[in-house]
Design a protein around this motif. Structure first.
Motif, PDB file in Angstrom:
ATOM      1  N   ASN A   1     -17.194  10.360  71.922  1.00 20.52           N
ATOM      2  CA  ASN A   1     -18.372  11.209  72.127  1.00 20.52           C
ATOM      3  C   ASN A   1     -18.120  12.618  71.597  1.00 20.52           C
ATOM      4  OD1 ASN A   1     -19.952   9.228  73.311  1.00 20.52           O
ATOM      5  ND2 ASN A   1     -19.264   9.700  75.392  1.00 20.52           N
ATOM      6  N   LEU A   2     -16.932  13.147  71.872  1.00 13.85           N
ATOM      7  CA  LEU A   2     -16.598  14.486  71.393  1.00 13.85           C
ATOM      8  C   LEU A   2     -16.359  14.488  69.885  1.00 13.85           C
ATOM      9  CD1 LEU A   2     -14.401  15.573  74.391  1.00 13.85           C
ATOM     10  CD2 LEU A   2     -16.429  16.786  73.581  1.00 13.85           C
TER      11      LEU A   2
ATOM     12  N   ALA B   1     -13.392  18.298  76.759  1.00 10.09           N
ATOM     13  CA  ALA B   1     -14.275  19.099  75.909  1.00 10.09           C
ATOM     14  C   ALA B   1     -13.697  20.492  75.680  1.00 10.09           C
ATOM     15  CB  ALA B   1     -15.656  19.195  76.553  1.00 10.09           C
TER      16      ALA B   1
ATOM     17  N   LYS C   1     -17.952  12.635  67.743  1.00  8.81           N
ATOM     18  CA  LYS C   1     -19.297  12.668  67.151  1.00  8.81           C
ATOM     19  C   LYS C   1     -19.906  14.065  67.259  1.00  8.81           C
ATOM     20  CE  LYS C   1     -20.474   9.009  69.648  1.00  8.81           C
ATOM     21  NZ  LYS C   1     -21.268   7.928  70.293  1.00  8.81           N
ATOM     22  N   GLN C   2     -19.759  14.668  68.437  1.00  8.27           N
ATOM     23  CA  GLN C   2     -20.339  15.995  68.677  1.00  8.27           C
ATOM     24  C   GLN C   2     -19.746  17.045  67.740  1.00  8.27           C
ATOM     25  OE1 GLN C   2     -20.119  17.194  72.805  1.00  8.27           O
ATOM     26  NE2 GLN C   2     -20.239  19.365  72.281  1.00  8.27           N
ATOM     27  N   HIS C   3     -18.456  16.939  67.471  1.00  4.06           N
ATOM     28  CA  HIS C   3     -17.761  17.946  66.664  1.00  4.06           C
ATOM     29  C   HIS C   3     -17.488  17.486  65.230  1.00  4.06           C
ATOM     30  CE1 HIS C   3     -17.105  20.772  69.968  1.00  4.06           C
ATOM     31  NE2 HIS C   3     -16.919  19.718  70.732  1.00  4.06           N
ATOM     32  N   LYS C   4     -18.156  16.395  64.842  1.00  3.29           N
ATOM     33  CA  LYS C   4     -18.140  15.933  63.445  1.00  3.29           C
ATOM     34  C   LYS C   4     -16.730  15.620  62.923  1.00  3.29           C
ATOM     35  CE  LYS C   4     -22.343  18.565  62.342  1.00  3.29           C
ATOM     36  NZ  LYS C   4     -23.156  17.569  63.001  1.00  3.29           N
TER      37      LYS C   4
ATOM     38  N   GLU D   1     -13.031  22.841  72.286  1.00  2.00           N
ATOM     39  CA  GLU D   1     -13.550  24.212  72.173  1.00  2.00           C
ATOM     40  C   GLU D   1     -12.428  25.202  71.899  1.00  2.00           C
ATOM     41  OE1 GLU D   1     -15.489  24.674  75.887  1.00  2.00           O
ATOM     42  OE2 GLU D   1     -17.026  23.154  75.451  1.00  2.00           O
TER      43      GLU D   1
ATOM     44  N   GLN E   1     -22.191   4.804  63.797  1.00  2.00           N
ATOM     45  CA  GLN E   1     -21.902   6.043  63.072  1.00  2.00           C
ATOM     46  C   GLN E   1     -21.246   5.729  61.723  1.00  2.00           C
ATOM     47  OE1 GLN E   1     -22.573   9.188  64.476  1.00  2.00           O
ATOM     48  NE2 GLN E   1     -23.568   8.095  66.142  1.00  2.00           N
TER      49      GLN E   1
END
Length: 356
Positions: free
Chosen positions: A115-116, A69, A118-121, A73, A175
């Motif tokens: 998962n990341l 993650a 999806k989270q960060h598009k 970031e 998705q």
């Protein structure tokens, strides 16, 4: 999407397994066209790549979700999406290891990445799998993506790579309008930075002689690494136009008898060119039970030492296996730009200086 259009598109791409054979090939071939970040675990190779190319390297274990993650970031801050695409090349592809090692590296890592994503598009995800999911210790010709995978997988590596595919396909279904996923199944990759196939063959040689556990001389497909890199970029660029979760076989489209390939490759790598390479064969029917028994014994020993050859590796040298890549030709506009002969030459040239 035309070739001209593809050549004009520039994406910010995260490559996993960037220090491996395929990941480093993508960096070498596409660092000028795209903004590349990569993940690797070998600090020395990460430094070599970042010193040589204008790319950003991250040293992290993909099975560590929190550490991964931080890569997202640090790469983008508040920017959304942080990456336009992910090309997931990383895998634990050794013929030997514990099931947990394979599961963490191949399944958990894929789950963490998706998962990341999806989270960060992140809208494009190319997953590099393997054609070993088809391998069932029988002869199989012109295998297409619609053909059945093996009923029983030949190794823990294969089983966990198939499970990782299911993770990708589940994401594709859930998705559908968010992440465009593509699965590639390349066959027998070789080329610069190969630390598996050819090094193991060289280690198995005794002088100028290589002992093979079969006299069958099966016909196989192999793939030069630069061709797989091209396929990965084509899949990445065309993903939004494809059916989500599309699967593509990838090869050099030049099936050859394995003994012919081995002689070409290993003879060229021999330092003493005055002595010809000799391939000595034994009957597979006699070798296979002994190899299988030895593999089981190694599993029960305290340190589980790796056998000199696994039953899966022996099977690859005995059974015909060729691919149908018509789907990749049609939908990805894929073609093998580097022939087997040229690929062997390039690999041999690379072994003389071994740069990244």
């Amino acid at each position: 999407m035309s070739a001209d259009t593809i050549n004009k598109i520039s994406l910010k791409i995260l490559i996993t397994g960037g220090t491996g054979m395929l990941g480093s090939a993508i960096i070498r071939l596409y660092h000028q066209q795209h903004q590349l970040h990569f993940i690797g675990r070998d600090k020395n190779i990460v430094k070599q790549l970042t010193d040589k190319y204008p790319v950003t390297g991250h040293i992290v274990d993909l099975s560590d979700g929190q550490a991964l993650a931080k890569v997202f970031e640090s790469a983008g801050g508040q920017e959304m999406p942080i990456f336009d695409a992910i090309i997931h090349c990383a895998a634990f592809s050794s013929p030997w290891g514990s099931y947990e090692q394979f599961y963490q590296a191949n399944v958990t890592a894929t789950e963490n990445l998706l998962n990341l994503a999806k989270q960060h598009k992140v809208t494009r995800f190319v997953h590099v799998s393997t054609t070993s999911v088809y391998f069932d210790f029988t002869d199989r010709w012109l295998i297409s993506e619609q053909d059945n995978v093996a009923e029983h997988f030949c190794s823990d590596y294969t089983e966990t790579k198939y499970l990782a595919e299911q993770v990708v396909l589940t994401t594709a279904a859930q998705q559908k309008n968010v992440i465009n996923t593509v699965i590639l199944r390349p066959r027998g990759i070789f080329g610069p930075n190969d630390r598996a196939i050819v090094p193991r063959l060289l280690k198995a040689m005794r002088g100028h002689r290589l002992l093979l556990p079969s006299a069958k001389n099966p016909v196989l497909d192999l793939t030069y690494v630069d061709n797989v890199a091209d396929a990965a970029l084509l899949a990445c660029l065309k993903a939004p136009k494809l059916e989500n979760g599309s699967i593509f076989n990838i090869s050099n489209d030049q099936p050859m008898p394995v003994n012919f390939v081995l002689k070409q490759l290993l003879s060229a790598l021999q330092q003493d060119q005055t002595k010809p390479l000799t391939l000595t064969t034994l009957p597979y029917a006699l070798c296979a039970p002994v190899i299988a028994l030895n593999e089981k014994l190694c599993r029960y020993l305290p340190h589980q030492p790796e056998p000199k050859i696994t039953i899966y590796s022996a099977g690859l040298l005995n059974f015909h296996q060729t691919l149908n890549i018509d789907k990749a030709k049609k939908m990805l506009a894929y073609q093998a730009n580097v022939s087997m002969t040229e690929g062997i030459k390039r690999y041999v040239d690379w072994t003389k200086n071994k740069t990244v």
